[in-house]
Scaffold this active site. Sequence first.
Site, PDB file in Angstrom:
ATOM      1  N   GLU A   1      41.814  -5.748  31.586  1.00  0.00           N
ATOM      2  CA  GLU A   1      41.704  -4.720  32.635  1.00  0.00           C
ATOM      3  C   GLU A   1      42.489  -3.454  32.277  1.00  0.00           C
ATOM      4  OE1 GLU A   1      42.702  -6.550  36.413  1.00  0.00           O
ATOM      5  OE2 GLU A   1      40.647  -7.269  36.565  1.00  0.00           O
TER       6      GLU A   1
ATOM      7  N   GLU B   1      35.625 -12.581  34.506  1.00  0.00           N
ATOM      8  CA  GLU B   1      36.315 -13.005  35.728  1.00  0.00           C
ATOM      9  C   GLU B   1      35.382 -12.775  36.911  1.00  0.00           C
ATOM     10  OE1 GLU B   1      40.188 -11.328  36.512  1.00  0.00           O
ATOM     11  OE2 GLU B   1      40.731 -11.389  34.390  1.00  0.00           O
TER      12      GLU B   1
HETATM   13  C1  BGP Z   1      42.425  -9.627  37.975  1.00  0.00           C
HETATM   14  C2  BGP Z   1      43.307 -10.202  36.866  1.00  0.00           C
HETATM   15  C3  BGP Z   1      43.430 -11.700  36.873  1.00  0.00           C
HETATM   16  C4  BGP Z   1      43.461 -12.290  38.287  1.00  0.00           C
HETATM   17  C5  BGP Z   1      42.422 -11.652  39.192  1.00  0.00           C
HETATM   18  C6  BGP Z   1      42.445 -12.175  40.611  1.00  0.00           C
HETATM   19  O1  BGP Z   1      42.795  -8.333  38.203  1.00  0.00           O
HETATM   20  O2  BGP Z   1      42.775  -9.839  35.587  1.00  0.00           O
HETATM   21  O3  BGP Z   1      44.589 -11.999  36.138  1.00  0.00           O
HETATM   22  O4  BGP Z   1      44.719 -12.158  38.796  1.00  0.00           O
HETATM   23  O5  BGP Z   1      42.584 -10.253  39.209  1.00  0.00           O
HETATM   24  O6  BGP Z   1      43.311 -11.369  41.399  1.00  0.00           O
HETATM   25  P1  BGP Z   1      44.578 -11.997  42.133  1.00  0.00           P
HETATM   26  O7  BGP Z   1      45.136 -12.995  41.190  1.00  0.00           O
HETATM   27  O8  BGP Z   1      45.451 -10.851  42.411  1.00  0.00           O
HETATM   28  O9  BGP Z   1      44.059 -12.654  43.395  1.00  0.00           O
END
Ligand code: BGP
Length: 467
Positions: free
Chosen positions: A176, A365
């Site tokens: 990201e 993701e």
């Molecule tokens: C993205 C990240 C992941 C994961 C995901 C879910 O931004 O790349 O690492 O964290 O978000 O978000 P969160 O974990 O804040 O619920």
Amino acid sequence: MSQAFPEHFLWGGATAANQCEGGYNEDGKGLSTADIMTAGSHDVQREITKEVIKGRYYPSHLAIDHYHRFEEDIALFAEMGFKCYRMSINWTRIFPQGDEKEPNEAGLRYYDKVFEACQKHGIEPLVTLSHFETPLGLLKYGSWTDRRVVDFYLNYSEVMFKRYKGKVKYWITFNEINVMSTKSWMAGGIDSDDEQVRMTAAYHQFLASAKAVQMAHQIDPENKVGMMYAGHFSYPNSCDPEDVQANDDFMHKMLFYCDVQCRGYYPAYKLKEFEREGIVLPTQDGDTEELVRGKVDFLSYSYYLTHVVGKETDLVMKGLNGVKTGYNNPYLPTTEWGWTINPMGLRYSLNLLYDRYQIPLMIVENGMGAVDRLEEDGTVHDDYRINYLREHIQEMKKAINVDGVPVLGYTMWSPVDIISASTGEMKKRYGLIYVDVDDQGEGTYKRVRKDSFYWYKKVILSNGEYL
Ligand code: BGP
């Protein structure tokens, strides 16, 4: 017309070292930016602490102890039929301070074993070199604002490409990378809202990525190296041209990270912005050619939600966990953390990115954070997660079969309950596998197959015919 997925579609799931391993200081590991953030909570963002808070639970201390349980976890992924496991190597296990010349052998040995476990189960690793895990030791240089960090990253990358040649052929340079514009600490240890500082850091990450792509190809022509974009896609709040322009401005604030890495140069709209804002890039001779030569082989991204943006929305992405970003979308439901649930947006995003870059894409993701319940009989009935994943996979299928978008694979977030990056909670569960541990790190750490585990196994077995 076939409604199936491509024959070698990379079905799987994704984790990140700092959110699953624990062992934050084991076997010589150094501290990373993820290790000194506060625990956060349901609607409180994790913050930066200037020291390790001893004794107080927060993610990198405990996580789900994947560091010691990775063989069990990977065997469970294999039971679902995974073709691919996206994970990150924690840079600070290999170079504890980030600037050492020689790597930490104990850290290398850990990932040797992880990739052996993947190989044993016929699972293709997809490795993120930096997933919000910048070594704290690099802060003495100013982290990514200093060009020397590019060389430290390349030293680390070279060790990775050589050590795991033949075991890993799919790589991602930065997780990201556009988060540098929203949460610069997570993206690269930059504790500043100053756009000059952030754009300098982003410049060095682009350069590091471009050089790493070329190095990976030289070390093993089999290597495929991708970028990874935080999928911030948004709709204008109305057909008012001012709302449409505001939305377009937001999308460009994010997409410029893909422009540079997929096209190999800064887009005119960004250079014009830099002129207006007096932002000067730390360009040196040869950099321009590096960016062109180091374009990525594929574009991977996370997709969770879509935003709504209009002329009155100062969408500064204060954080997504329950903090509303932009306008509500009255046509969409949301998760308990206020994230919109928009499967059709996934098809929209695949077409937008393919139209713009004409390179293979990969969803690395996609998932739903929810408060799951472990029943007395040891089951977890997460039909809401099955519905979320099913609807998104259905839209991905349309993008492939109706729109002709080449998608390499789909590694959902996350095969196993994992710490939330934004809130530090375990309560915000994403997994197909439940882990018995709470927000304070208390529990048996037992793994339990949820209903979604069995559902996803059938999806993979049928190559997406069964949904
Ligand atoms: C993205 C990240 C992941 C994961 C995901 C879910 O931004 O790349 O690492 O964290 O978000 O978000 P969160 O974990 O804040 O619920």
